[in-house]
Design a protein around this motif. Structure first.
Motif, PDB file in Angstrom:
ATOM      1  N   HIS A   1     -18.775   4.551 -34.603  1.00 28.94           N
ATOM      2  CA  HIS A   1     -18.524   5.664 -33.680  1.00 28.94           C
ATOM      3  C   HIS A   1     -17.420   6.514 -33.175  1.00 28.94           C
ATOM      4  O   HIS A   1     -16.216   6.703 -32.645  1.00 28.94           O
ATOM      5  N   GLU A   2     -16.264   5.468 -33.556  1.00 28.57           N
ATOM      6  CA  GLU A   2     -14.939   5.685 -33.246  1.00 28.57           C
ATOM      7  C   GLU A   2     -14.227   5.113 -35.427  1.00 28.57           C
ATOM      8  O   GLU A   2     -14.597   4.602 -35.818  1.00 28.57           O
ATOM      9  N   SER A   3     -13.077   5.776 -34.961  1.00 27.48           N
ATOM     10  CA  SER A   3     -11.896   5.096 -35.938  1.00 27.48           C
ATOM     11  C   SER A   3     -11.228   3.899 -35.387  1.00 27.48           C
ATOM     12  O   SER A   3     -10.508   4.426 -34.303  1.00 27.48           O
ATOM     13  N   LEU A   4     -11.053   3.126 -36.156  1.00 26.60           N
ATOM     14  CA  LEU A   4     -10.138   2.263 -35.243  1.00 26.60           C
ATOM     15  C   LEU A   4      -8.847   2.368 -35.478  1.00 26.60           C
ATOM     16  O   LEU A   4      -8.218   1.568 -34.114  1.00 26.60           O
ATOM     17  N   ALA A   5      -8.728   2.468 -36.598  1.00 27.58           N
ATOM     18  CA  ALA A   5      -7.004   2.393 -37.106  1.00 27.58           C
ATOM     19  C   ALA A   5      -6.819   3.971 -36.169  1.00 27.58           C
ATOM     20  O   ALA A   5      -5.269   3.644 -35.945  1.00 27.58           O
TER      21      ALA A   5
ATOM     22  N   GLY B   1      -9.162  16.130 -29.413  1.00 25.69           N
ATOM     23  CA  GLY B   1      -9.237  15.182 -29.210  1.00 25.69           C
ATOM     24  C   GLY B   1      -9.085  14.940 -30.481  1.00 25.69           C
ATOM     25  O   GLY B   1      -9.470  15.439 -32.070  1.00 25.69           O
ATOM     26  N   PRO B   2      -7.735  13.550 -31.242  1.00 18.03           N
ATOM     27  CA  PRO B   2      -7.431  13.809 -32.352  1.00 18.03           C
ATOM     28  C   PRO B   2      -8.111  12.466 -33.433  1.00 18.03           C
ATOM     29  O   PRO B   2      -7.754  12.107 -34.566  1.00 18.03           O
ATOM     30  N   VAL B   3      -9.071  11.957 -32.622  1.00 13.02           N
ATOM     31  CA  VAL B   3      -9.627  10.618 -33.004  1.00 13.02           C
ATOM     32  C   VAL B   3     -11.126  10.453 -33.168  1.00 13.02           C
ATOM     33  O   VAL B   3     -12.354  10.016 -33.177  1.00 13.02           O
ATOM     34  N   GLU B   4     -11.609  12.079 -32.895  1.00 17.47           N
ATOM     35  CA  GLU B   4     -12.817  12.516 -32.658  1.00 17.47           C
ATOM     36  C   GLU B   4     -14.012  12.094 -33.738  1.00 17.47           C
ATOM     37  O   GLU B   4     -13.165  12.245 -35.568  1.00 17.47           O
TER      38      GLU B   4
ATOM     39  N   GLU C   1      -6.622  18.874 -36.340  1.00 18.08           N
ATOM     40  CA  GLU C   1      -6.464  18.580 -37.758  1.00 18.08           C
ATOM     41  C   GLU C   1      -6.691  17.152 -38.219  1.00 18.08           C
ATOM     42  O   GLU C   1      -6.848  17.196 -39.254  1.00 18.08           O
ATOM     43  N   SER C   2      -6.588  16.698 -36.856  1.00 19.71           N
ATOM     44  CA  SER C   2      -6.065  15.114 -37.214  1.00 19.71           C
ATOM     45  C   SER C   2      -7.595  14.258 -37.038  1.00 19.71           C
ATOM     46  O   SER C   2      -7.546  12.839 -37.353  1.00 19.71           O
ATOM     47  N   SER C   3      -8.028  15.117 -36.714  1.00 13.10           N
ATOM     48  CA  SER C   3      -9.710  13.971 -36.294  1.00 13.10           C
ATOM     49  C   SER C   3     -10.838  14.764 -37.842  1.00 13.10           C
ATOM     50  O   SER C   3     -10.745  14.920 -38.557  1.00 13.10           O
ATOM     51  N   ALA C   4     -12.325  13.833 -36.973  1.00 11.99           N
ATOM     52  CA  ALA C   4     -13.450  13.949 -38.260  1.00 11.99           C
ATOM     53  C   ALA C   4     -14.103  16.041 -37.865  1.00 11.99           C
ATOM     54  O   ALA C   4     -13.974  16.143 -39.108  1.00 11.99           O
TER      55      ALA C   4
ATOM     56  N   GLU D   1     -14.199  18.684 -40.624  1.00  2.95           N
ATOM     57  CA  GLU D   1     -15.289  18.627 -41.773  1.00  2.95           C
ATOM     58  C   GLU D   1     -16.922  19.081 -41.039  1.00  2.95           C
ATOM     59  O   GLU D   1     -17.790  19.402 -41.752  1.00  2.95           O
ATOM     60  N   VAL D   2     -16.282  18.965 -39.559  1.00  4.56           N
ATOM     61  CA  VAL D   2     -18.290  19.208 -39.057  1.00  4.56           C
ATOM     62  C   VAL D   2     -18.498  20.443 -38.612  1.00  4.56           C
ATOM     63  O   VAL D   2     -19.015  21.150 -38.944  1.00  4.56           O
ATOM     64  N   VAL D   3     -16.605  21.378 -38.556  1.00  2.00           N
ATOM     65  CA  VAL D   3     -16.953  22.473 -37.808  1.00  2.00           C
ATOM     66  C   VAL D   3     -16.910  23.510 -38.922  1.00  2.00           C
ATOM     67  O   VAL D   3     -17.463  24.478 -39.270  1.00  2.00           O
ATOM     68  N   GLY D   4     -16.531  23.488 -40.144  1.00  2.00           N
ATOM     69  CA  GLY D   4     -16.305  24.616 -41.064  1.00  2.00           C
ATOM     70  C   GLY D   4     -15.750  25.510 -40.878  1.00  2.00           C
ATOM     71  O   GLY D   4     -14.183  25.292 -40.252  1.00  2.00           O
ATOM     72  N   ASP D   5     -15.966  26.191 -42.003  1.00  2.00           N
ATOM     73  CA  ASP D   5     -15.848  27.734 -42.076  1.00  2.00           C
ATOM     74  C   ASP D   5     -15.332  28.189 -40.206  1.00  2.00           C
ATOM     75  O   ASP D   5     -15.326  30.101 -40.028  1.00  2.00           O
ATOM     76  N   ALA D   6     -16.579  28.147 -39.668  1.00  2.00           N
ATOM     77  CA  ALA D   6     -16.599  28.006 -37.973  1.00  2.00           C
ATOM     78  C   ALA D   6     -15.963  27.767 -37.436  1.00  2.00           C
ATOM     79  O   ALA D   6     -16.301  28.377 -36.135  1.00  2.00           O
ATOM     80  N   GLY D   7     -15.134  27.050 -37.351  1.00  7.18           N
ATOM     81  CA  GLY D   7     -14.275  26.790 -36.733  1.00  7.18           C
ATOM     82  C   GLY D   7     -12.664  27.346 -37.589  1.00  7.18           C
ATOM     83  O   GLY D   7     -12.456  27.451 -38.394  1.00  7.18           O
ATOM     84  N   VAL D   8     -11.296  26.505 -36.490  1.00  2.94           N
ATOM     85  CA  VAL D   8     -10.037  26.662 -37.270  1.00  2.94           C
ATOM     86  C   VAL D   8      -9.742  25.043 -36.793  1.00  2.94           C
ATOM     87  O   VAL D   8     -10.078  24.937 -35.771  1.00  2.94           O
ATOM     88  N   ALA D   9      -9.264  24.264 -37.828  1.00  6.64           N
ATOM     89  CA  ALA D   9      -8.061  23.620 -37.697  1.00  6.64           C
ATOM     90  C   ALA D   9      -7.167  23.336 -37.451  1.00  6.64           C
ATOM     91  O   ALA D   9      -6.264  23.642 -38.303  1.00  6.64           O
TER      92      ALA D   9
END
Length: 401
Positions: A116-120, A279-282, A302-305, A308-316
């Motif tokens: 559920h998370e990025s360990l790095a 959140g940078p590690v979502e 933009e550092s999180s996942a 790729e979830v919000v696509g064009d419906a949001g802004v990174a």
């Protein structure tokens, strides 16, 4: 098939993980399987719910974590697992519960670990040096402990892909498209936080360091300095609550506290103009997806996942207050009907049934034809047998086992 699910770090305030566990369990039950969830809590309980049987084991809270509890008694938990006789186990804690992969392998029980998370990423937030090398070493061992590693985004899967884990699969999570819907917008709810001529920005998350709630407050300050009549509604609670209130002392920030009722949360999300998720590690961000389902666009780190979830419906954007403020302005420049329609359309690509089917496929538990009079849901598939990170601070001693 009996699927026993284990999860630590679950409290009444852990929205994303708790929501995912509930929806997956309900999906397993609908598919004819027997779902059992084991979580830590204040006292022992054992009850039947819509997501199947839920067993709570008495567990001590971890200091400085906002109320998280961890099941640390391996012997007791192993005895419980033996008594439950699972066909499969599903583990949502890659640190303190990693040992259960060995328990399953020794008994011929199939197993999956849900990352559920990025360990790095977490090690980076904690300021650990050589975080990628440490994460690679730990992740390699994790992939050897379990039959399958399940990640919900390419972002989360990247660190396992980097080490060439052969048992990695990606299964996106979902969103309740009925509970979270544009029709949930409520003028009375909006009026609670903002005047008609103000821009309502919402932040919905646990108030902890890894979620970077201060970025939401600082972005509001930038917007106000730029003469944008924005206000911020903060839905959530946690260890950063007092510090955040101090930071927001001279700003129009309304703290709603933790909102457990889904209809109340949906009304806030649908009534907001923009939601921010700094959140940078979502690694998936269910709150952001719920906002999209309500027709509200999201500014994400933009550092999180989340891109790729919000696509064009949001802004990174980068993780700065100025960038988040600009992201809010960019979304507001789009016609309201257009940005809300795009948000809803994006969310509709993420249904819970698709997620449930993906997880059941990982479990090799999709409906099968019964044989020899044995119901398909209780047939045991052949198990696939496969052959300490330093603590970040005093609160987390002994996590990695």
């Amino acid at each position: 098939m009996r699927i026993v699910r284990l999860a630590n770090f679950v409290t009444p305030h852990t929205g994303g993980l708790r929501t995912a566990l509930r929806n997956l369990g309900e999906g397993y039950q609908r598919a004819g399987h027997e779902a059992v969830l084991v979580v830590p809590g204040r006292e022992r309980s054992d009850k039947m719910t819509s997501q199947g049987r839920v067993i709570t084991l008495p567990s001590a809270p971890l200091p400085r974590t906002g109320g998280y509890r961890v099941m640390t008694g391996r012997r007791d938990l192993a005895k419980l697992l033996d008594s439950l006789e699972p066909d499969r186990i599903e583990v949502s804690d890659r640190t303190t519960l990693r040992w259960t992969g060995s328990w399953a392998r020794q008994r011929g029980v199939g197993s999956i670990m849900v990352s559920h998370e990025s360990l790095a990423g977490l090690l980076g937030v904690w300021g650990m040096p050589k975080r990628e090398q440490l994460a690679d070493k730990y992740n390699l061992r994790t992939s050897e402990f379990f039959d399958q590693i399940v990640c919900t985004t390419s972002f989360a899967a990247a660190e396992f892909r980097r080490i060439g884990a052969p048992n990695l699969i990606e299964v996106p999570l979902g969103v309740d498209l009925d509970a979270f819907h544009p029709s949930r917008a409520d003028g009375a709810v909006r009026a609670r936080y903002a005047r008609p001529d103000e821009v309502l920005v919402a932040f919905c998350s646990r108030l902890s360091g890894v979620k970077k709630p201060e970025l939401a407050v600082d972005a509001l300050a930038v917007l106000r300095n730029d003469k944008v009549p924005a206000v911020l509604a903060v839905a959530g609670d946690g260890v950063r609550r007092a510090a955040l209130a101090y930071r927001a002392a001279r700003l129009p920030v309304r703290f709603a506290g933790h909102i457990s009722d889904r209809s109340t949360m949906a009304a806030l999300l649908a009534s907001a103009d923009v939601v921010v998720a700094p959140g940078p590690v979502e690694t998936f961000g269910l709150a952001a997806l719920e906002a999209l389902a309500c027709g509200t666009p999201v500014v994400v780190n933009e550092s999180s996942a989340l891109p790729e979830v919000v696509g064009d419906a949001g802004v990174a954007v980068p993780g700065t207050a100025e960038a988040f403020a600009q992201g809010v302005r960019t979304l507001l420049e789009r016609p309201e009907a257009e940005r809300r329609a795009a948000a809803r359309a994006r969310a509709e690509q993420f249904g819970w049934q698709t997620a449930v089917d993906g997880f059941l496929r990982a479990h090799r538990a999709l409906p099968e034809v019964a044989v020899a009079g044995v119901p398909a849901a209780r047939q045991r598939p052949a198990a696939v047998l496969r052959p300490a990170v330093p603590r970040p601070d005093q609160a987390f001693t002994g996590w990695f086992g």
